[in-house]
Design a protein around this motif. Sequence first.
Motif, short mmCIF file in Angstrom:
data_model
loop_
_atom_site.label_atom_id
_atom_site.label_comp_id
_atom_site.label_asym_id
_atom_site.label_seq_id
_atom_site.Cartn_x
_atom_site.Cartn_y
_atom_site.Cartn_z
N MET A 180 80.06 42.67 34.60
CA MET A 180 79.17 42.69 35.74
C MET A 180 79.75 41.75 36.80
O MET A 180 80.25 40.68 36.48
CB MET A 180 77.77 42.25 35.30
N THR A 204 75.43 39.92 41.29
CA THR A 204 74.59 41.11 41.14
C THR A 204 73.77 40.97 39.87
O THR A 204 74.13 40.25 38.95
CB THR A 204 75.42 42.41 41.07
N ARG A 256 69.05 45.24 39.38
CA ARG A 256 69.39 45.89 40.66
C ARG A 256 70.33 47.07 40.43
O ARG A 256 70.14 48.16 40.98
CB ARG A 256 70.03 44.88 41.61
N ASP A 257 71.37 46.84 39.63
CA ASP A 257 72.33 47.91 39.33
C ASP A 257 71.63 49.08 38.65
O ASP A 257 71.89 50.25 38.96
CB ASP A 257 73.46 47.39 38.45
N TRP A 258 70.71 48.80 37.74
CA TRP A 258 69.98 49.85 37.03
C TRP A 258 69.13 50.65 38.01
O TRP A 258 69.07 51.88 37.94
CB TRP A 258 69.12 49.22 35.94
N LEU A 260 69.70 51.11 41.20
CA LEU A 260 70.61 51.93 42.01
C LEU A 260 71.06 53.17 41.25
O LEU A 260 71.14 54.26 41.82
CB LEU A 260 71.81 51.10 42.47
N ILE A 261 71.35 53.01 39.97
CA ILE A 261 71.75 54.15 39.15
C ILE A 261 70.61 55.16 39.06
O ILE A 261 70.81 56.36 39.19
CB ILE A 261 72.19 53.67 37.75
#
Length: 151
Positions: free
Chosen positions: A1, A5, A9-11, A13-14
Motif C-alpha cells: 500500500m 493512502t 479509501r482504496d476499497w 474507489l474499487i
Amino acid sequence: MRAGTSFARDWQLIKVARSLRRHDVTGPLVQRLLTDASAETSQQVTVIADRLGAEDGAALLARTEERFDPPTLMEGLLLTWGIPCELTEGADGSVTLTVGADAAAAIRETFADVRVAGPYLAGYARALQRDAVLESGASGRMTIRFPPRGE
C-alpha cells in the motif's frame, strides 16, 4: 500500500469503479437534441451523420485490400459492432444485407440514436460502393442493397 493512502479509501474507489458503468454523456445529449430539434436541426444532424459514415467508410476502404468486396466489408463492420445481420446474394449478382428489427438493442448500443444510425450506415455503405442504397422499414428493419459491380 502506498504511503498516505488508506485501505478503506482504496476499497471505496474499487467499489465505485465496479458499480459504475461507462459514463457517456453524448448518447443522451444527442437523443434529447433530436427529440427537441426543429426540422432544420434534425436535417443537419442527418447530413452530418451521413458525412461521418462516408468518411469512416472511405478510411476503411483505404486500409483494405482490393480483393475485399463492399458487402463483406459492411457485414464485417456490423458484426464487429455486435449488430446481427444477414447477407443474401441475388441471381443478378446483387447483394442484400439485412439488419432485422431484433437488432434494435445492438444498434442503440452502437449509436446514440437510431436516427443517427441510418444516415451513418448509408454514408458508410456508399463510401464502400457508390451505388449502395440503405432502406429503412417501419418495423425497424434496415436493408442495404449493393447492386452488381461491373468488373
